[in-house]
Design a protein around this motif. Structure first.
Motif, mmCIF file in Angstrom:
data_model
loop_
_atom_site.group_PDB
_atom_site.id
_atom_site.type_symbol
_atom_site.label_atom_id
_atom_site.label_comp_id
_atom_site.label_asym_id
_atom_site.label_seq_id
_atom_site.Cartn_x
_atom_site.Cartn_y
_atom_site.Cartn_z
ATOM 1 N N SER A 150 -5.508 -13.514 3.736
ATOM 2 C CA SER A 150 -6.071 -13.299 2.399
ATOM 3 C C SER A 150 -6.435 -14.634 1.770
ATOM 4 O O SER A 150 -5.671 -15.595 1.831
ATOM 5 C CB SER A 150 -5.032 -12.597 1.518
ATOM 6 O OG SER A 150 -5.416 -12.675 0.167
ATOM 7 N N SER A 151 -7.599 -14.693 1.168
ATOM 8 C CA SER A 151 -7.967 -15.938 0.482
ATOM 9 C C SER A 151 -7.904 -15.761 -1.034
ATOM 10 O O SER A 151 -8.140 -16.707 -1.772
ATOM 11 C CB SER A 151 -9.374 -16.373 0.900
ATOM 12 O OG SER A 151 -10.289 -15.343 0.565
ATOM 13 N N TRP A 152 -7.541 -14.552 -1.501
ATOM 14 C CA TRP A 152 -7.621 -14.257 -2.936
ATOM 15 C C TRP A 152 -6.826 -15.251 -3.777
ATOM 16 O O TRP A 152 -7.296 -15.730 -4.799
ATOM 17 C CB TRP A 152 -7.124 -12.820 -3.210
ATOM 18 C CG TRP A 152 -7.385 -12.404 -4.627
ATOM 19 C CD1 TRP A 152 -8.514 -11.834 -5.133
ATOM 20 C CD2 TRP A 152 -6.510 -12.589 -5.746
ATOM 21 N NE1 TRP A 152 -8.398 -11.641 -6.487
ATOM 22 C CE2 TRP A 152 -7.176 -12.092 -6.894
ATOM 23 C CE3 TRP A 152 -5.228 -13.120 -5.908
ATOM 24 C CZ2 TRP A 152 -6.608 -12.110 -8.166
ATOM 25 C CZ3 TRP A 152 -4.661 -13.152 -7.180
ATOM 26 C CH2 TRP A 152 -5.345 -12.648 -8.289
ATOM 27 N N LYS B 143 -6.051 -18.205 -3.103
ATOM 28 C CA LYS B 143 -6.380 -19.623 -2.851
ATOM 29 C C LYS B 143 -7.575 -20.096 -3.660
ATOM 30 O O LYS B 143 -7.901 -21.276 -3.667
ATOM 31 C CB LYS B 143 -6.679 -19.823 -1.358
ATOM 32 C CG LYS B 143 -5.497 -19.534 -0.460
ATOM 33 C CD LYS B 143 -5.919 -19.639 1.003
ATOM 34 C CE LYS B 143 -4.857 -19.116 1.922
ATOM 35 N NZ LYS B 143 -5.366 -18.753 3.233
ATOM 36 N N VAL B 144 -8.283 -19.150 -4.267
ATOM 37 C CA VAL B 144 -9.476 -19.510 -5.069
ATOM 38 C C VAL B 144 -9.350 -18.865 -6.444
ATOM 39 O O VAL B 144 -8.615 -17.896 -6.632
ATOM 40 C CB VAL B 144 -10.786 -19.014 -4.377
ATOM 41 C CG1 VAL B 144 -11.034 -19.750 -3.076
ATOM 42 C CG2 VAL B 144 -10.747 -17.514 -4.128
ATOM 43 N N GLY C 74 -1.900 -15.218 5.368
ATOM 44 C CA GLY C 74 -2.943 -16.192 5.698
ATOM 45 C C GLY C 74 -4.302 -15.530 5.817
ATOM 46 O O GLY C 74 -5.346 -16.189 5.709
#
Ligand code: SF4
Length: 218
Positions: free
Chosen positions: A186-188, A190-191, A184
């Motif tokens: 890491s946003s890598w 998710k985009v 959670g």
């Protein structure tokens, strides 16, 4: 909280290889090589598989829950595998799960998980090396930057995810399909380009002959 029993509870006798793996896991569980690491040592079950998933290191909750990827990162990881037809318990019972480090490294002052030191990574690599000798995996799935760097030259995630490699790792020739870390934090993934590249990696996994051979009768 009760901990899962990692021993072979079926009535089917273990093969010689499974016996060796059980002995390996027992020795690993007793490891105290790294003074700054926080136990218990988190290990997988006695699953003799040609698929080897390599995580980074357990988080704060895995110690109580007694198995790797038991918390939020695991929820996302197993959602990814479910999307290609393999649910969590099927994956856990048919693939081997190792990690760069098998103990919780602790928290940093800012609240994140401490990144293991090079010495800790080196200490723990002996266990992975032994597992590769025992299992000789043909499909390796490193999950997250730290794990990917064990198997492949350093590159940006956007250059390495969504591709398949053939390499020798710990003396075993294997295909490698890396995944981003599903934490959670890491946003890598998710985009963009992470969304698309993660999907491409999952397509590669679902088309891989070792993946299909392992899960085909399920
Ligand atoms: S991180 Fe690995 S080498 Fe270090 S104490 Fe834990 S199991 Fe042993």
């Amino acid at each position: 909280m009760s901990k899962p029993d990692r021993t072979n509870k079926s009535n089917v006798p273990m093969s010689a290889n499974q016996n060796k793996l059980a002995e390996h896991i027992a020795a690993l569980q007793a490891c105290t090589l790294c003074p700054s690491m926080i136990g218990p040592v988190i290990t997988h079950a006695v699953v003799s598989s040609k698929i080897y998933l390599c995580g980074q290191a357990p988080g704060v909750y895995e110690g109580d829950l007694g198995r790797p990827f038991a918390w939020t990162a695991g929820k996302t990881l197993f959602k990814w595998f479910s999307s290609i037809g393999v649910d969590e318990e099927i994956f856990r019972s048919h693939a081997y799960i190792g990690a760069v480090c098998r103990c919780f490294p602790g928290k940093t002052s800012s609240g994140g998980d401490r990144v293991p030191t090079l010495a800790e990574v080196k200490n723990c690599s002996r266990w992975m090396e032994a597992e590769f000798k025992l299992l000789q995996p043909q499909l390796v799935i490193p999950v997250g930057r730290l794990a990917i760097d064990v198997f492949l030259p350093k590159q940006k995630l956007s250059e390495v995810i969504g591709k398949q490699y053939h390499k020798e790792a710990f003396g075993t020739a294997c295909d490698i399909i890396p995944l981003p870390h599903p934490s959670g934090a890491s946003s890598w993934f998710k985009v963009e380009p992470g969304i698309t590249l993660t999907k491409e990696a999952l397509v590669l996994l679902s088309a891989h002959p070792v993946w299909n051979e392992t899960f085909k009768q399920i």
